[in-house]
Design a protein around this motif. Structure first.
Motif, PDB file in Angstrom:
ATOM      1  N   GLY A 492       0.798  -1.213   0.000  1.00 44.29           N
ATOM      2  CA  GLY A 492       0.000   0.000   0.000  1.00 44.29           C
ATOM      3  C   GLY A 492       0.833   1.266   0.000  1.00 44.29           C
ATOM      4  N   ALA A 493       0.517   2.177  -0.936  1.00 45.02           N
ATOM      5  CA  ALA A 493       1.092   3.528  -0.990  1.00 45.02           C
ATOM      6  C   ALA A 493       2.602   3.533  -1.167  1.00 45.02           C
ATOM      7  N   CYS A 494       3.149   2.482  -1.782  1.00 46.61           N
ATOM      8  CA  CYS A 494       4.613   2.357  -1.883  1.00 46.61           C
ATOM      9  C   CYS A 494       5.021   2.156  -3.329  1.00 46.61           C
ATOM     10  N   LEU A 495       5.774   3.114  -3.881  1.00 52.59           N
ATOM     11  CA  LEU A 495       6.260   3.024  -5.253  1.00 52.59           C
ATOM     12  C   LEU A 495       7.535   2.185  -5.305  1.00 52.59           C
ATOM     13  N   PHE A 496       7.761   1.561  -6.451  1.00 52.53           N
ATOM     14  CA  PHE A 496       8.914   0.669  -6.627  1.00 52.53           C
ATOM     15  C   PHE A 496      10.136   1.495  -7.006  1.00 52.53           C
ATOM     16  N   THR A 497      10.745   2.105  -5.984  1.00 54.24           N
ATOM     17  CA  THR A 497      11.909   2.952  -6.177  1.00 54.24           C
ATOM     18  C   THR A 497      12.693   3.024  -4.880  1.00 54.24           C
ATOM     19  N   ASP A 498      13.987   3.344  -5.000  1.00 52.30           N
ATOM     20  CA  ASP A 498      14.786   3.501  -3.779  1.00 52.30           C
ATOM     21  C   ASP A 498      14.806   4.949  -3.302  1.00 52.30           C
ATOM     22  N   ALA A 499      14.076   5.841  -3.995  1.00 55.07           N
ATOM     23  CA  ALA A 499      14.009   7.237  -3.565  1.00 55.07           C
ATOM     24  C   ALA A 499      13.173   7.355  -2.291  1.00 55.07           C
ATOM     25  N   PRO A 500      13.497   8.296  -1.389  1.00 58.08           N
ATOM     26  CA  PRO A 500      12.710   8.475  -0.158  1.00 58.08           C
ATOM     27  C   PRO A 500      11.256   8.809  -0.482  1.00 58.08           C
ATOM     28  N   GLN A 501      10.337   8.232   0.268  1.00 59.38           N
ATOM     29  CA  GLN A 501       8.913   8.464   0.050  1.00 59.38           C
ATOM     30  C   GLN A 501       8.247   8.895   1.347  1.00 59.38           C
ATOM     31  N   LEU A 502       7.071   9.486   1.205  1.00 58.57           N
ATOM     32  CA  LEU A 502       6.285   9.931   2.352  1.00 58.57           C
ATOM     33  C   LEU A 502       4.977   9.162   2.393  1.00 58.57           C
ATOM     34  N   HIS A 503       4.450   9.016   3.588  1.00 60.36           N
ATOM     35  CA  HIS A 503       3.112   8.470   3.770  1.00 60.36           C
ATOM     36  C   HIS A 503       2.442   9.248   4.888  1.00 60.36           C
ATOM     37  N   TYR A 508       8.386   7.495   4.947  1.00 60.04           N
ATOM     38  CA  TYR A 508       7.829   6.152   4.782  1.00 60.04           C
ATOM     39  C   TYR A 508       8.975   5.136   4.797  1.00 60.04           C
ATOM     40  N   THR A 509       9.519   4.908   5.981  1.00 58.15           N
ATOM     41  CA  THR A 509      10.687   4.024   6.109  1.00 58.15           C
ATOM     42  C   THR A 509      10.334   2.576   5.810  1.00 58.15           C
ATOM     43  N   GLU A 510       9.101   2.176   6.128  1.00 58.36           N
ATOM     44  CA  GLU A 510       8.695   0.799   5.837  1.00 58.36           C
ATOM     45  C   GLU A 510       8.715   0.528   4.336  1.00 58.36           C
ATOM     46  N   CYS A 511       8.410   1.546   3.543  1.00 58.43           N
ATOM     47  CA  CYS A 511       8.426   1.391   2.091  1.00 58.43           C
ATOM     48  C   CYS A 511       9.855   1.171   1.596  1.00 58.43           C
ATOM     49  N   ALA A 512      10.794   1.931   2.145  1.00 61.01           N
ATOM     50  CA  ALA A 512      12.195   1.783   1.733  1.00 61.01           C
ATOM     51  C   ALA A 512      12.707   0.383   2.046  1.00 61.01           C
ATOM     52  N   GLU A 513      12.371  -0.122   3.229  1.00 60.22           N
ATOM     53  CA  GLU A 513      12.822  -1.464   3.597  1.00 60.22           C
ATOM     54  C   GLU A 513      12.151  -2.512   2.729  1.00 60.22           C
ATOM     55  N   TRP A 514      10.872  -2.322   2.464  1.00 65.39           N
ATOM     56  CA  TRP A 514      10.155  -3.263   1.600  1.00 65.39           C
ATOM     57  C   TRP A 514      10.770  -3.287   0.204  1.00 65.39           C
ATOM     58  N   ASN A 515      11.117  -2.120  -0.325  1.00 69.35           N
ATOM     59  CA  ASN A 515      11.719  -2.048  -1.654  1.00 69.35           C
ATOM     60  C   ASN A 515      13.005  -2.861  -1.733  1.00 69.35           C
ATOM     61  N   GLY A 516      13.821  -2.761  -0.692  1.00 68.62           N
ATOM     62  CA  GLY A 516      15.047  -3.553  -0.666  1.00 68.62           C
ATOM     63  C   GLY A 516      14.758  -5.042  -0.662  1.00 68.62           C
ATOM     64  N   ASN A 517      13.745  -5.440   0.095  1.00 61.76           N
ATOM     65  CA  ASN A 517      13.373  -6.853   0.146  1.00 61.76           C
ATOM     66  C   ASN A 517      12.803  -7.331  -1.182  1.00 61.76           C
ATOM     67  N   VAL A 518      12.070  -6.454  -1.879  1.00 59.77           N
ATOM     68  CA  VAL A 518      11.520  -6.821  -3.187  1.00 59.77           C
ATOM     69  C   VAL A 518      12.643  -7.061  -4.190  1.00 59.77           C
ATOM     70  N   LEU A 519      13.641  -6.187  -4.170  1.00 56.83           N
ATOM     71  CA  LEU A 519      14.760  -6.356  -5.100  1.00 56.83           C
ATOM     72  C   LEU A 519      15.483  -7.672  -4.847  1.00 56.83           C
ATOM     73  N   ASP A 520      15.643  -8.029  -3.576  1.00 55.12           N
ATOM     74  CA  ASP A 520      16.255  -9.320  -3.250  1.00 55.12           C
ATOM     75  C   ASP A 520      15.392 -10.465  -3.778  1.00 55.12           C
TER      76      ASP A 520
END
Length: 668
Positions: A492-503, A508-520
Motif C-alpha cells: 500500500g502507498a509504496c512506489l517501486f523505487t529507492d528514492a525516499p517516500q512519504l506516507h 515512509y521508512t517501511e516502504c524503503a525497507e520493503w523495496n530492498g526486500n523486493v529487489l532481493d
C-alpha cells in the motif's frame, strides 16, 4: 459486562457492580455522541481478571476445579444473550444495511459467535484499502472474543501454578503471584512494542491485552494486603473515577491503546477497587452503590451488547456519522430497555442450565447457537446463488462491455444497472486483497503470491503500490490465457523505487525497507518481466495528487533490473478524479461526475522522450480508461473507479484483451 462466570466471594463488593455501570456508560456515551473510545472496555478486562482469578483460586484451595464445568458455566451465562443479539443484528443488517455489507456481516457474525472476531478485525485493520470501510455491526464483540480466549487459558495458568507449588512445597498463592507477575511483564512489554510497530493490529491482539487480565489477577491476590487508611481510600476512589471519566477526553484511545497508555484506565479502576467500601459519606463508593447505578451494573453485559448494533442501525437509517442529542438518547434508551428485558431472561436460562448435570450447560448454550448457524448458512447459500447469476449476466458483452465501448460509449444504451453498484464499489478489488497478498503500509516483508500456470511459458511480476495492484485482474486473465505465471508483490502507498517516500506526511521508512526486500526477491525469482507504474500523480497520499512525474529512482531501479536480465513494462499512472466516484454518483449523474484527464495527468506522458533503459517498455493506457477529453465514472455500463483513483476489478477485466494485444505487440 457482567461476564464473571462463578459466584463472587461471600462478602459481595457492590462498588464493583457500580464500577461496571460507570464503564459501560462511558463506552456507550463515547460511542454514541463522540465517535470515540473511552477506555471503559479496559476496565472490563481488568475486572474479568480480578473476579475470575479470585474465583479460581478459591475453588483450587477448596480442592480444585473442573475445567469442563468451568467453561460450561461460562457458556450458559454468556452465549444466550450474545446469540440473541447476533440474531437480531443479522435481521437488522438484512433490513437496514446495503447489500454490499451483507457478506461481511455474515462472516463477522460467525467470528463473534465463536469468539475470534478480534483476529478477524486485526487482519482487516492492516489492509491499506480497508481504511474507509463501514463500521461492522459486530465490531464491539472484539473484546468478548479476547475475554473468551482468556477464559480458555486462565484456568490452565492457575491450575499449573497450584500444581507447581505443590511440587515445590511452596505456598500456592506466592507461586501464582510470580506467574501472574511474569505474564503481566511479558505481555505489557509486548503490548508496548506491538503498539509502537503496528497499533491497529495490537489493539485487537489478545497477547497485547493479556497483561490487563493479569493485572486484575494480581490485584485479586494482593488486595487483602492493601489496607490504606480510610482518608486515603476516599481519595483513591474519587481519583480513580475522575481518571476514568477523563481518559477518553485526554487520550485518543483508539489510536494509542493498548500499550502503556492502557495503564491509565486499568490503574484507575484498580484504585476504585482498593478504595472499596469506605463507609464515608464523602466516599466514591457511596455514589457507586446507589440503587440505579447498581441496576445498570447488573445489566451491563447486555447493555454493552445491545448499544452498538442499535447505534449502527440508527446511523445507517439517518445517514449521520454521529447521533444527534435526541437520537443518542433514543439509542441509549432502547439499548437499556432491551438489556433490562434480556438480562432476567438470561438469568433464568443460567439457572436452568446449572440445575442439571455437567452436560446441561454446554448443551443449553449450543442450542442458542444453532439458529444463528442455520440463518447464516441459509443467507450465505442465497448470496452465493445470486453471485453466480450476476456473473452470468456480467459475461454478456452486450450488457456490460466496459472498456470495449470506448472511445464512443453511449451511456443511455444499457437497460441494466451499473456494476458494481456504487454502494459496494469499494469491495470490488483484486482477489489478492482477500488472499492476503498485498503488504500493509506498516509491513516490510516482500509478500509474494503466485497465480496462473504452474509450468509457465513466461513469468511476470506485478510490483509497486496500489496503483500497480489494481492492474492485477487484467493481468491475471492474460496469464490464464497465455500460460504465464503472475507473481504479485505489492504494498500500500509504496512506489517501486529507492528514492525516499512519504506516507501521511511522514517519512515512509517501511516502504524503503520493503523495496530492498523486493529487489532481493526479484534477484532470486528472475522473472521474465516486471509490470509496474512508470509515473505517478501522488508522491504523498496525505497531499491528494500533484503534477504527474517520472519518479526519482524509477530509472535507476529499472537499470538494476536490466543488469539482471529482467524486462520492465512501465505503465502510465491512471488518471484521478477530483472526488470519489461512488459518492458523486449518489448525488449526481455520470456526466456531472466526470473530469478531463488533464485534471491529474500531464499533457504528455513523462515517459515520452525520457531516456529509458533498453529493457523498458512504456505503456500509456489512458485511452482504455477515458475518452480523449473526458474521464467518466461509468464506461460500458461498468463503474470505472471505486474511489477517486483506484480502478474496479470488474472494469480492469474488461480491458484485458486490449492490454494483452498491446503487451504482445510491444514486448513479443
Amino acid at each position: 459486562m457482567n461476564t464473571n462466570p462463578l459466584p463472587p466471594p461471600s462478602s459481595h463488593r457492590q462498588e464493583i457492580d457500580g464500577l461496571r455501570a460507570v464503564a459501560v456508560l462511558l463506552v456507550a456515551v463515547y460511542h454514541v455522541w463522540f465517535g470515540r473510545v473511552s477506555g471503559g472496555v479496559d476496565v472490563f478486562l481488568l475486572l474479568t481478571g480480578f473476579l475470575v482469578t479470585g474465583s479460581l483460586v478459591r475453588a483450587a484451595e477448596r480442592g480444585g476445579f473442573h475445567y469442563g464445568a468451568f467453561l460450561g458455566r461460562l457458556a450458559v451465562r454468556l452465549v444466550p444473550t450474545a446469540a440473541l443479539v447476533i440474531a437480531v443484528s443479522l435481521l437488522g443488517a438484512r433490513l437496514l444495511l446495503p447489500e454490499a455489507r451483507w457478506r461481511d456481516t455474515v462472516a463477522e457474525s460467525l467470528a463473534a459467535a465463536f469468539h475470534h472476531l478480534n483476529w478477524h478485525l486485526a487482519f482487516g485493520s492492516v489492509d491499506y484499502l480497508a481504511r474507509d470501510d463501514a463500521t461492522s455491526v459486530f465490531q464491539h464483540f472484539w473484546s468478548l472474543s479476547v475475554q473468551g480466549q482468556f477464559y480458555l487459558v486462565w484456568p490452565v495458568v492457575v491450575g499449573l501454578a497450584f500444581w507447581w507449588a505443590a511440587r515445590l512445597g511452596r505456598p500456592a498463592q506466592r507461586v501464582l503471584l510470580a506467574v501472574l507477575s511474569t505474564v503481566f511483564a511479558l505481555s505489557l512489554a509486548y503490548s508496548v512494542l506491538a503498539t509502537r510497530v503496528d497499533q491497529p493490529w495490537a489493539y485487537f491482539d489478545t497477547g497485547a491485552r493479556l497483561w490487563e487480565f493479569a493485572l486484575g489477577g494480581l490485584l485479586a491476590l494482593l488486595l487483602p494486603y492493601l489496607r490504606p487508611p480510610r482518608a486515603l481510600r476516599v481519595l483513591l476512589g474519587w481519583l480513580g473515577l475522575a481518571a476514568l471519566a477523563l481518559c477518553g477526553v485526554l487520550l485518543q484511545v483508539s489510536t494509542v491503546f493498548p500499550g502503556y497508555a492502557a495503564l491509565w484506565p486499568t490503574l484507575a479502576a484498580a484504585a476504585v477497587i482498593v478504595a472499596g467500601a469506605t463507609g464515608s459519606p464523602w466516599g466514591a463508593d457511596r455514589w457507586l452503590t446507589l440503587r440505579p447505578v447498581l441496576y445498570l451494573g447488573s445489566i451491563s453485559y447486555a447493555l454493552y451488547l445491545w448499544h452498538w448494533p442499535i447505534l449502527v442501525f440508527h446511523l445507517a437509517v439517518t445517514g449521520r456519522d454521529l447521533a444527534s442529542p435526541l437520537g443518542g438518547i433514543a439509542v441509549l434508551a432502547l439499548s437499556i430497555g432491551l438489556a433490562a428485558v434480556t438480562t432476567p431472561l438470561a438469568d433464568r436460562i443460567v439457572a436452568f442450565g446449572r440445575a442439571g448435570t455437567r452436560l446441561r450447560p454446554p448443551v443449553v448454550a449450543a442450542a442458542f447457537l444453532v439458529p444463528v448457524l442455520l440463518a447464516t448458512g441459509a443467507w450465505t447459500v442465497r448470496m452465493d446463488a445470486e453471485q453466480r447469476r450476476l456473473e452470468e449476466v456480467l459475461a454478456d458483452p452486450a450488457r456490460y462491455p466496459g472498456a470495449v465501448a470506448l472511445p464512443h460509449d453511449d451511456p443511455g444504451a444499457y437497460p441494466d444497472p451499473v456494476h458494481p453498484p456504487p454502494a459496494s464499489a469499494a469491495r470490488d478489488l483484486p482477489v489478492t486483497y482477500d488472499d492476503g497478498c498485498n503488504q500493509s503500509t506498516s509491513g516490510t516483508e516482500a509478500i509474494t503470491c503466485d497465480y496462473g500456470a504452474s509450468d509457465p511459458d513466461r513469468t511476470v511480476a506485478l510490483v509497486g503500490g496500489s496503483h500497480a495492484a489494481h492492474w492485477f485482474p487484467a493481468l491475471e486473465q492474460i496469464a490464464q490465457r497465455r500460460d504465464w505465471r503472475l507473481v504479485n508483490i505489492t504494498k500500500g502507498a509504496c512506489l517501486f523505487t529507492d528514492a525516499p517516500q512519504l506516507h501521511k506526511g511522514e517519512p515512509y521508512t517501511e516502504c524503503a525497507e520493503w523495496n530492498g526486500n523486493v529487489l532481493d526477491e526479484l534477484r532470486s525469482l528472475r522473472p521474465d518481466a516486471v509490470f509496474t507504474t512508470g509515473t505517478t500523480t501522488s508522491l504523498d497520499t496525505s497531499a491528494g495528487f500533484g503534477e504527474e512525474v517520472l519518479v526519482d529512482g524509477y530509472v535507476d531501479r529499472w537499470r538494476e533490473l536490466e543488469a539482471l536480465g529482467i524486462e520492465v513494462v512501465a505503465v502510465r499512472d491512471t488518471p484521478r478524479l477530483p472526488f470519489a466516484a461512488p459518492d458523486c454518483l449518489s448525488e449526481s449523474d455520470p456526466e456531472g461526475c466526470s473530469a478531463p484527464p488533464g485534471h491529474s495527468l500531464a499533457e504528455a506522458s513523462p515517459l515520452e522522450g525520457a531516456e529509458l533503459p533498453a529493457n523498458v517498455t512504456a505503456l500509456d493506457l489512458t485511452d482504455l480508461l477515458c475518452e480523449p477529453d473526458l474521464c467518466r465514472p461509468v464506461v460500458g455500463n461498468v463503474l470505472v473507479y471505486w474511489d477517486a483513483s483506484h480502478i474496479t476489478a470488474t472494469y480492469m477485466r474488461t480491458l484485458a484483451p486490449e492490454l494483452e494485444r498491446r503487451l504482445l505487440l510491444r514486448t513479443g
